[in-house]
Scaffold this active site. Structure first.
Site, mmCIF file in Angstrom:
data_model
loop_
_atom_site.group_PDB
_atom_site.id
_atom_site.type_symbol
_atom_site.label_atom_id
_atom_site.label_comp_id
_atom_site.label_asym_id
_atom_site.label_seq_id
_atom_site.Cartn_x
_atom_site.Cartn_y
_atom_site.Cartn_z
ATOM 1 N N HIS A 42 -5.104 -4.401 -1.683
ATOM 2 C CA HIS A 42 -4.897 -3.433 -2.759
ATOM 3 C C HIS A 42 -4.730 -4.106 -4.116
ATOM 4 O O HIS A 42 -4.291 -3.470 -5.080
ATOM 5 C CB HIS A 42 -3.682 -2.562 -2.454
ATOM 6 C CG HIS A 42 -3.880 -1.659 -1.280
ATOM 7 N ND1 HIS A 42 -4.395 -0.391 -1.389
ATOM 8 C CD2 HIS A 42 -3.661 -1.870 0.049
ATOM 9 C CE1 HIS A 42 -4.469 0.161 -0.191
ATOM 10 N NE2 HIS A 42 -4.035 -0.721 0.701
ATOM 11 N N LYS B 190 -12.028 -0.988 -0.340
ATOM 12 C CA LYS B 190 -11.160 -0.243 -1.252
ATOM 13 C C LYS B 190 -11.751 -0.311 -2.663
ATOM 14 O O LYS B 190 -12.619 0.484 -2.991
ATOM 15 C CB LYS B 190 -9.733 -0.765 -1.149
ATOM 16 C CG LYS B 190 -9.122 -0.445 0.219
ATOM 17 C CD LYS B 190 -7.723 -0.894 0.361
ATOM 18 C CE LYS B 190 -7.116 -0.408 1.673
ATOM 19 N NZ LYS B 190 -7.787 -0.925 2.890
ATOM 20 N N SER C 243 0.794 -1.226 0.000
ATOM 21 C CA SER C 243 0.000 0.000 0.000
ATOM 22 C C SER C 243 0.822 1.269 0.000
ATOM 23 O O SER C 243 0.297 2.340 -0.313
ATOM 24 C CB SER C 243 -0.935 0.008 1.215
ATOM 25 O OG SER C 243 -0.190 0.012 2.425
#
Length: 403
Positions: free
Chosen positions: A220, A251, A192
């Site tokens: 991610h 996310k 990240s």
């Protein structure tokens, strides 16, 4: 000891963060932490104190946070189930919606079953603690997420760290450790802070050679890497498979929660042994429905993933040609290096003046002299947005003498 004396012992800890924040945010226009943004549902822009700015540090990678289909699904779930559930999943908190979401996650991840937690943090802490304990050994990448580190510490297992993405160093660590108990290697798919990708194939080979399980956090990676956004296994053309796969629903998937996918036997174990799952209230109906609809949209619209990948590459190339550093990024996470912590805050302040929000990440989250703005390319951005942003970052870097 009276209350005043007791509080005085806590004061040094309180003072550390108070003074640390004041040293960076000493004027109102330098405030970057805990800022309230009013985000536009149909664009990548946000309002900050009456100023319309292009948000370049948000994590809604697929651009679905304001999608009407997702919003409608969340509303329908509230109409059907109300605003909350009736307890923990093991008792009165489970609904058919949870089971539907978990079946969709398992299908997407290519696993037998899945389990949904209240957050990605809880998923990591709970899964690690359910798999390893005293007498076991866990090997973690130096840049692994805090939730992985905390899960390992709380588990009571022996924790050994290896250099970032350094498979040779991991192999030496594995060879030196006692070959007893459960041996678990944990990495992020996409890191990240730097936006680089774990060397999955080599990691798998080393784990197999040293009797270790491999756990990968796709926080991610989901919706970001792989031809259709299915994460690190797809990115490496399914050459190898991981043992434990998990991630977030907050996310690329614009909701809340975390997920773990694996064998039916593993998921059954986690239901009873993962304490953050067993002792936390069930994920709310609106969040469950939003996550479910977003997963389905991702599978129907892989062009969102293609846009993210193409535009991330173009964005990084533009910055590189201007002389800026994005370290080893190869994904939608693009760190723009400023240098010192103060330089990162200076840079963020000038970027806002030039129309873009790029939020600073400073020590101890990143190494000394590598403070940066952490940028995220999303499907909510247009090509014109990204061209404007690149120009603004370059212009601001010149004003701040970064380049």
């Amino acid at each position: 000891m009276n209350a005043s004396a007791a509080w005085s012992r806590l004061e040094p800890k309180l003072a550390y963060f108070r003074d640390r924040v004041r040293s960076l945010e000493y004027e109102p226009n330098r405030k970057n932490s805990f800022v309230a943004y009013t985000v536009e549902r149909d664009s990548a822009y946000a309002d900050q104190d009456g100023q319309r700015l292009l948000m370049m540090s948000g994590y809604s990678y697929l651009g679905l946070a304001g999608d009407e289909r997702v919003v409608s699904a969340a509303k329908a779930a509230v109409d059907r189930y109300g605003t909350g559930n009736h307890g923990v999943r093991a008792l009165a908190g489970s609904t058919p919606l949870h089971e539907e979401l978990e079946a969709e996650v398992a299908k997407f991840a290519g696993r037998e079953q899945a389990l949904v937690f209240g957050s990605g943090y809880a998923a990591n802490v709970g899964t690690v603690g359910a798999i390893v304990g005293p007498g076991d050994t866990v090997f973690i990448d130096k840049y692994d997420h805090a939730s992985i580190v905390d899960g390992c510490k709380l588990s009571g297992a022996t924790v050994t760290r290896f250099r970032h993405n350094d498979v040779a160093h991991l192999e030496r660590r594995l060879a030196a450790a006692p070959d007893t108990g459960v041996r678990l290697v944990i990495v992020d798919s996409v890191y990240s802070m730097d936006g680089d990708i774990a060397p999955l194939v080599d990691l798998r080979k080393v784990c197999d050679a040293h009797n270790a399980l491999l756990m990968v956090d796709e926080a991610h990676a989901l919706g970001v890497i792989g031809a259709t956004g299915k994460g690190i296994e797809e990115h490496f053309d399914y050459e190898v498979k991981v043992d434990v796969k998990l991630g977030t629903l907050s996310k690329a998937i614009p909701s809340m929660g975390g997920w773990v996918a694996g064998s039916a036997e593993l998921i059954h174990h986690l239901k009873y042994a993962a304490r953050p799952f067993l002792f936390s209230a069930a994920l709310g109906p609106a969040q469950s429905a939003a996550a479910l609809e977003s997963l389905r949209i991702l599978q129907r619209e892989p062009e969102r993933v293609e846009f993210i990948q193409q535009e991330s590459e173009r964005f990084r190339t533009t910055l590189h040609e201007a002389g800026m550093s994005t370290v080893d990024s190869e994904t939608a996470v693009v760190p723009v290096i400023a240098g010192s912590d103060t330089a990162a805050y200076d840079y963020a302040t000038v970027c806002r003046k030039n129309g873009v929000i790029g939020l600073p990440v400073v020590t101890p989250a990143v190494p000394n002299d590598l403070a940066r703005l952490r940028i995220a390319i999303t499907a909510a951005h247009t090509k014109a947005d990204l061209e404007f942003a690149a120009e603004a970052f370059i212009k601001s870097a010149r004003e701040c003498r970064i380049i």
